[in-house]
Design a protein around this motif. Structure first.
Motif, PDB file in Angstrom:
ATOM      1  N   GLY A 137      14.732  -3.811 -10.412  1.00 55.53           N
ATOM      2  CA  GLY A 137      14.197  -4.686  -9.383  1.00 55.53           C
ATOM      3  C   GLY A 137      12.797  -5.196  -9.684  1.00 55.53           C
ATOM      4  O   GLY A 137      12.490  -6.372  -9.466  1.00 55.53           O
ATOM      5  N   VAL A 138      11.944  -4.322 -10.206  1.00 56.50           N
ATOM      6  CA  VAL A 138      10.539  -4.685 -10.410  1.00 56.50           C
ATOM      7  C   VAL A 138      10.344  -5.516 -11.676  1.00 56.50           C
ATOM      8  O   VAL A 138       9.598  -6.514 -11.671  1.00 56.50           O
ATOM      9  N   PHE A 139      10.999  -5.134 -12.763  1.00 57.98           N
ATOM     10  CA  PHE A 139      10.740  -5.805 -14.040  1.00 57.98           C
ATOM     11  C   PHE A 139      11.777  -6.875 -14.414  1.00 57.98           C
ATOM     12  O   PHE A 139      11.428  -8.064 -14.471  1.00 57.98           O
ATOM     13  N   PRO A 140      13.050  -6.532 -14.682  1.00 61.08           N
ATOM     14  CA  PRO A 140      13.998  -7.600 -15.029  1.00 61.08           C
ATOM     15  C   PRO A 140      14.262  -8.589 -13.893  1.00 61.08           C
ATOM     16  O   PRO A 140      14.761  -9.685 -14.136  1.00 61.08           O
ATOM     17  N   THR A 141      13.933  -8.218 -12.639  1.00 56.99           N
ATOM     18  CA  THR A 141      14.141  -9.155 -11.528  1.00 56.99           C
ATOM     19  C   THR A 141      12.828  -9.817 -11.112  1.00 56.99           C
ATOM     20  O   THR A 141      12.637 -11.015 -11.310  1.00 56.99           O
ATOM     21  N   ALA A 142      11.902  -9.056 -10.532  1.00 55.59           N
ATOM     22  CA  ALA A 142      10.669  -9.648 -10.002  1.00 55.59           C
ATOM     23  C   ALA A 142       9.848 -10.331 -11.095  1.00 55.59           C
ATOM     24  O   ALA A 142       9.464 -11.501 -10.971  1.00 55.59           O
ATOM     25  N   LEU A 143       9.570  -9.608 -12.165  1.00 48.04           N
ATOM     26  CA  LEU A 143       8.728 -10.170 -13.223  1.00 48.04           C
ATOM     27  C   LEU A 143       9.493 -11.188 -14.068  1.00 48.04           C
ATOM     28  O   LEU A 143       9.022 -12.318 -14.284  1.00 48.04           O
ATOM     29  N   ALA A 144      10.673 -10.817 -14.549  1.00 43.86           N
ATOM     30  CA  ALA A 144      11.387 -11.686 -15.496  1.00 43.86           C
ATOM     31  C   ALA A 144      11.882 -12.976 -14.855  1.00 43.86           C
ATOM     32  O   ALA A 144      11.869 -14.029 -15.487  1.00 43.86           O
ATOM     33  N   ALA A 192       6.392 -20.988  -9.287  1.00 40.57           N
ATOM     34  CA  ALA A 192       7.400 -20.061  -9.807  1.00 40.57           C
ATOM     35  C   ALA A 192       7.483 -18.817  -8.929  1.00 40.57           C
ATOM     36  O   ALA A 192       8.584 -18.300  -8.660  1.00 40.57           O
ATOM     37  N   LEU A 193       6.333 -18.331  -8.463  1.00 39.89           N
ATOM     38  CA  LEU A 193       6.320 -17.147  -7.618  1.00 39.89           C
ATOM     39  C   LEU A 193       7.002 -17.415  -6.279  1.00 39.89           C
ATOM     40  O   LEU A 193       7.787 -16.589  -5.787  1.00 39.89           O
ATOM     41  N   GLN A 194       6.720 -18.545  -5.679  1.00 37.25           N
ATOM     42  CA  GLN A 194       7.344 -18.883  -4.396  1.00 37.25           C
ATOM     43  C   GLN A 194       8.863 -19.013  -4.527  1.00 37.25           C
ATOM     44  O   GLN A 194       9.630 -18.435  -3.741  1.00 37.25           O
ATOM     45  N   ILE A 195       9.309 -19.779  -5.507  1.00 37.47           N
ATOM     46  CA  ILE A 195      10.741 -20.024  -5.683  1.00 37.47           C
ATOM     47  C   ILE A 195      11.470 -18.724  -5.987  1.00 37.47           C
ATOM     48  O   ILE A 195      12.564 -18.465  -5.463  1.00 37.47           O
ATOM     49  N   THR A 196      10.877 -17.873  -6.828  1.00 39.52           N
ATOM     50  CA  THR A 196      11.514 -16.601  -7.176  1.00 39.52           C
ATOM     51  C   THR A 196      11.537 -15.649  -5.989  1.00 39.52           C
ATOM     52  O   THR A 196      12.558 -14.996  -5.724  1.00 39.52           O
ATOM     53  N   THR A 197      10.435 -15.569  -5.272  1.00 39.84           N
ATOM     54  CA  THR A 197      10.366 -14.642  -4.135  1.00 39.84           C
ATOM     55  C   THR A 197      11.410 -14.957  -3.084  1.00 39.84           C
ATOM     56  O   THR A 197      12.170 -14.074  -2.646  1.00 39.84           O
ATOM     57  N   ALA A 209      23.292  -3.930  -6.834  1.00 39.49           N
ATOM     58  CA  ALA A 209      22.702  -5.259  -6.676  1.00 39.49           C
ATOM     59  C   ALA A 209      21.720  -5.281  -5.510  1.00 39.49           C
ATOM     60  O   ALA A 209      20.604  -5.807  -5.637  1.00 39.49           O
ATOM     61  N   LEU A 210      22.103  -4.705  -4.377  1.00 41.31           N
ATOM     62  CA  LEU A 210      21.223  -4.703  -3.210  1.00 41.31           C
ATOM     63  C   LEU A 210      19.968  -3.888  -3.465  1.00 41.31           C
ATOM     64  O   LEU A 210      18.850  -4.322  -3.132  1.00 41.31           O
ATOM     65  N   GLY A 211      20.095  -2.711  -4.067  1.00 44.32           N
ATOM     66  CA  GLY A 211      18.923  -1.887  -4.356  1.00 44.32           C
ATOM     67  C   GLY A 211      17.967  -2.586  -5.301  1.00 44.32           C
ATOM     68  O   GLY A 211      16.745  -2.550  -5.120  1.00 44.32           O
ATOM     69  N   ARG A 212      18.522  -3.217  -6.310  1.00 45.31           N
ATOM     70  CA  ARG A 212      17.699  -3.970  -7.265  1.00 45.31           C
ATOM     71  C   ARG A 212      16.977  -5.116  -6.576  1.00 45.31           C
ATOM     72  O   ARG A 212      15.782  -5.342  -6.789  1.00 45.31           O
ATOM     73  N   LEU A 213      17.685  -5.850  -5.718  1.00 47.32           N
ATOM     74  CA  LEU A 213      17.088  -6.991  -5.029  1.00 47.32           C
ATOM     75  C   LEU A 213      16.040  -6.560  -4.008  1.00 47.32           C
ATOM     76  O   LEU A 213      15.018  -7.233  -3.829  1.00 47.32           O
ATOM     77  N   LEU A 214      16.281  -5.443  -3.333  1.00 46.01           N
ATOM     78  CA  LEU A 214      15.286  -4.933  -2.382  1.00 46.01           C
ATOM     79  C   LEU A 214      13.980  -4.597  -3.099  1.00 46.01           C
ATOM     80  O   LEU A 214      12.895  -4.956  -2.628  1.00 46.01           O
ATOM     81  N   ALA A 215      14.090  -3.896  -4.234  1.00 45.48           N
ATOM     82  CA  ALA A 215      12.886  -3.552  -4.994  1.00 45.48           C
ATOM     83  C   ALA A 215      12.182  -4.809  -5.483  1.00 45.48           C
ATOM     84  O   ALA A 215      10.945  -4.917  -5.422  1.00 45.48           O
ATOM     85  N   GLY A 216      12.959  -5.776  -5.952  1.00 44.22           N
ATOM     86  CA  GLY A 216      12.367  -7.024  -6.428  1.00 44.22           C
ATOM     87  C   GLY A 216      11.695  -7.812  -5.319  1.00 44.22           C
ATOM     88  O   GLY A 216      10.601  -8.349  -5.501  1.00 44.22           O
ATOM     89  N   THR A 217      12.345  -7.883  -4.160  1.00 46.80           N
ATOM     90  CA  THR A 217      11.775  -8.628  -3.031  1.00 46.80           C
ATOM     91  C   THR A 217      10.478  -7.998  -2.549  1.00 46.80           C
ATOM     92  O   THR A 217       9.503  -8.705  -2.242  1.00 46.80           O
ATOM     93  N   LEU A 218      10.427  -6.681  -2.476  1.00 41.16           N
ATOM     94  CA  LEU A 218       9.204  -5.996  -2.042  1.00 41.16           C
ATOM     95  C   LEU A 218       8.056  -6.253  -3.016  1.00 41.16           C
ATOM     96  O   LEU A 218       6.924  -6.525  -2.609  1.00 41.16           O
ATOM     97  N   ALA A 219       8.352  -6.179  -4.315  1.00 42.15           N
ATOM     98  CA  ALA A 219       7.313  -6.412  -5.315  1.00 42.15           C
ATOM     99  C   ALA A 219       6.818  -7.858  -5.259  1.00 42.15           C
ATOM    100  O   ALA A 219       5.605  -8.121  -5.262  1.00 42.15           O
ATOM    101  N   LEU A 220       7.754  -8.788  -5.204  1.00 46.70           N
ATOM    102  CA  LEU A 220       7.378 -10.202  -5.156  1.00 46.70           C
ATOM    103  C   LEU A 220       6.645 -10.551  -3.863  1.00 46.70           C
ATOM    104  O   LEU A 220       5.660 -11.305  -3.873  1.00 46.70           O
ATOM    105  N   GLY A 221       7.120 -10.006  -2.742  1.00 46.44           N
ATOM    106  CA  GLY A 221       6.473 -10.277  -1.459  1.00 46.44           C
ATOM    107  C   GLY A 221       5.039  -9.793  -1.423  1.00 46.44           C
ATOM    108  O   GLY A 221       4.158 -10.473  -0.877  1.00 46.44           O
ATOM    109  N   ALA A 222       4.802  -8.614  -2.021  1.00 46.06           N
ATOM    110  CA  ALA A 222       3.440  -8.074  -2.050  1.00 46.06           C
ATOM    111  C   ALA A 222       2.516  -8.990  -2.863  1.00 46.06           C
ATOM    112  O   ALA A 222       1.383  -9.271  -2.456  1.00 46.06           O
TER     113      ALA A 222
END
Length: 322
Positions: free
Chosen positions: A233-240, A192-197, A52-65
Motif C-alpha cells: 500500500g505505501v510503496f508500490p501503490t502510494a509512491l509508485a 500527480a498527488l491529487q489524481i493518485t490520492t 486489495a482492500l488492505g493495500r488500498l487502505l494503506a495507500g490512501t492513508l499515506a497519500l491522504g497524509a
C-alpha cells in the motif's frame, strides 16, 4: 480542505535535461516489480479482495497524509471523470482480479496474459487520446512482448491453469489499460498527488464490500503477510502510482505503458536476489528482450522531449510534483 479550481502549469525544461520524469518512471517500474515478491507472501494469508482492500487502505492513508501536509486540496472538477474511471478500473477492479487470477493460473500464464495491457494502452490512447502510434514504439512493444512471452513460457508448468484464471488475467489487462487512458486527461487538471490520492480513495470505496473478509483474514494472518500488505500500500501503490502519474503527465500513455515491460525482467532479478530462485537461461534471455524493447520504445527522433515525445509545452499538465 480547499478546492483548487485551476491547474498550475508544469515548468518545461530543455529537451534532454530534465531527469525527474525518467527517474519517476524508473521508480515506478522498480516498485511495481517488488510488488510481485510481496504479493507472493501476503497472498498466502489474504484472499484477493481482502488483499486489495488492505493495500488500498494503506495507500490512501499515506497519500491522504501527504496531501494534507502539502495542502494541495481537491483537484479541479474537470479531473474527476478521469479520477473515477482510473479509480474503479485500475485501483479497484485490476487489483482484485489480478490477485484472484494469479491464484488460478501459473505465473507464466499470468505474465503473458497481463502483458497485453501495454498493447491495449497504445491502441486505446491512439484512438481515444489521439496520441498516434510511432514506429519505434510499435517495434519496441513487439520486442518486449516477445520477451514477456519467453519469460512466461519459461515459468509455465509450475502450477495449474484454468479458463477462469486466464479470463481474470485478461480482465486485469483491460482494466489496467482503461485506467491508464482514463487517468491521462485528468492530469491536465490536477497534480500527480491529487489524481493518485483520489483515484486510490475511489478504489478503496469500491473494495469496501471486502471489509469483513479483510478483518477475518487479518485475525489469522502472520505478521509478515500483514507487513507485506502494508508495504504494498505505501510503496508500490502510494509512491509508485504517484511517480507514475508524474511521468505520465509528461509523456504519452503508450510510451509509459511500454516502460512497464521492464517489470518482468526486474521480477526475475528480484526473485533471484530475495527469494533465492535461480532463473533459467531461457528466463534471463526473455528478461533481456523485455529491456531491449523498452529501450527501443523510449528512443526519440530529433526535437522530441526527454521522455520520447511528450508535448509538455503544448499540453501543460498540472504541477505533478507508481
Amino acid at each position: 480542505m480547499t478546492t483548487t479550481s485551476t491547474a498550475r502549469p508544469a515548468t518545461s525544461a530543455a529537451p534532454g535535461r530534465d531527469w525527474r520524469a525518467p527517474a519517476a518512471a524508473c521508480t515506478t517500474v522498480i516498485l511495481w516489480a517488488s510488488a510481485f515478491v510481496s504479493i507472493r507472501s501476503a497472498g498466502e494469508a489474504y484472499s484477493p479482495g481482502a488483499l486489495a482492500l488492505g493495500r488500498l487502505l494503506a495507500g490512501t492513508l499515506a497519500l491522504g497524509a501527504i496531501l494534507l501536509v502539502r495542502r494541495e486540496g481537491l483537484p479541479a472538477r474537470a479531473a474527476w471523470p478521469g479520477i473515477i474511471v482510473s479509480g474503479l478500473l485500475w485501483f479497484g477492479l485490476y487489483m482484485v482480479v489480478l490477485n484472484w487470477g494469479e491464484q488460478q493460473v501459473d505465473a507464466g500464464t499470468a505474465a503473458m496474459v497481463v502483458n497485453i495491457g501495454p498493447i491495449l494502452i497504445a491502441l486505446l490512447s491512439a484512438g481515444i487520446l489521439g496520441e498516434g502510434l510511432p514506429r519505434r514504439l510499435l517495434v519496441g512493444m513487439a520486442v518486449s512482448f516477445g520477451g514477456a512471452a519467453v519469460v512466461g513460457l519459461s515459468m509455465s508448468g509450475h502450477g495449474g491453469s484454468s479458463v477462469l484464471g486466464v479470463v481474470l488475467c485478461l480482465v486485469a489487462a483491460v482494466a489496467y489499460a482503461g485506467g491508464v487512458v482514463g487517468q491521462k486527461p485528468a492530469l491536465r487538471h490536477g497534480s500527480a498527488l491529487q489524481i493518485t490520492t483520489f483515484g486510490c480513495l475511489t478504489g478503496t470505496v469500491a473494495c469496501l464490500p471486502f471489509a469483513g473478509v479483510l478483518v477475518s483474514d487479518a485475525a489469522d494472518a502472520p505478521l509478515s503477510a500483514t507487513l507485506n500488505m502494508v508495504y504494498l500500500g505505501v510503496f508500490p501503490t502510494a509512491l509508485a502510482f504517484t511517480t507514475w502519474a508524474y511521468a505520465l503527465a509528461r509523456t504519452t500513455a503508450g510510451r509509459m505503458g511500454a516502460t512497464t515491460y521492464a517489470v518482468p525482467a526486474l521480477v526475475v532479478l528480484m526473485s533471484w536476489l530475495l527469494l533465492d530462485e535461480v532463473p533459467a537461461l531461457f528466463t534471463v534471455a526473455g528478461g533481456l528482450l523485455c529491456l531491449a524493447g523498452v529501450a527501443v520504445s523510449r528512443t526519440r527522433g530529433r526535437g522530441r522531449g526527454a521522455l520520447g515525445g511528450a508535448r509538455v509545452a503544448a499540453d501543460p499538465p498540472a504541477d505533478a510534483g507508481r
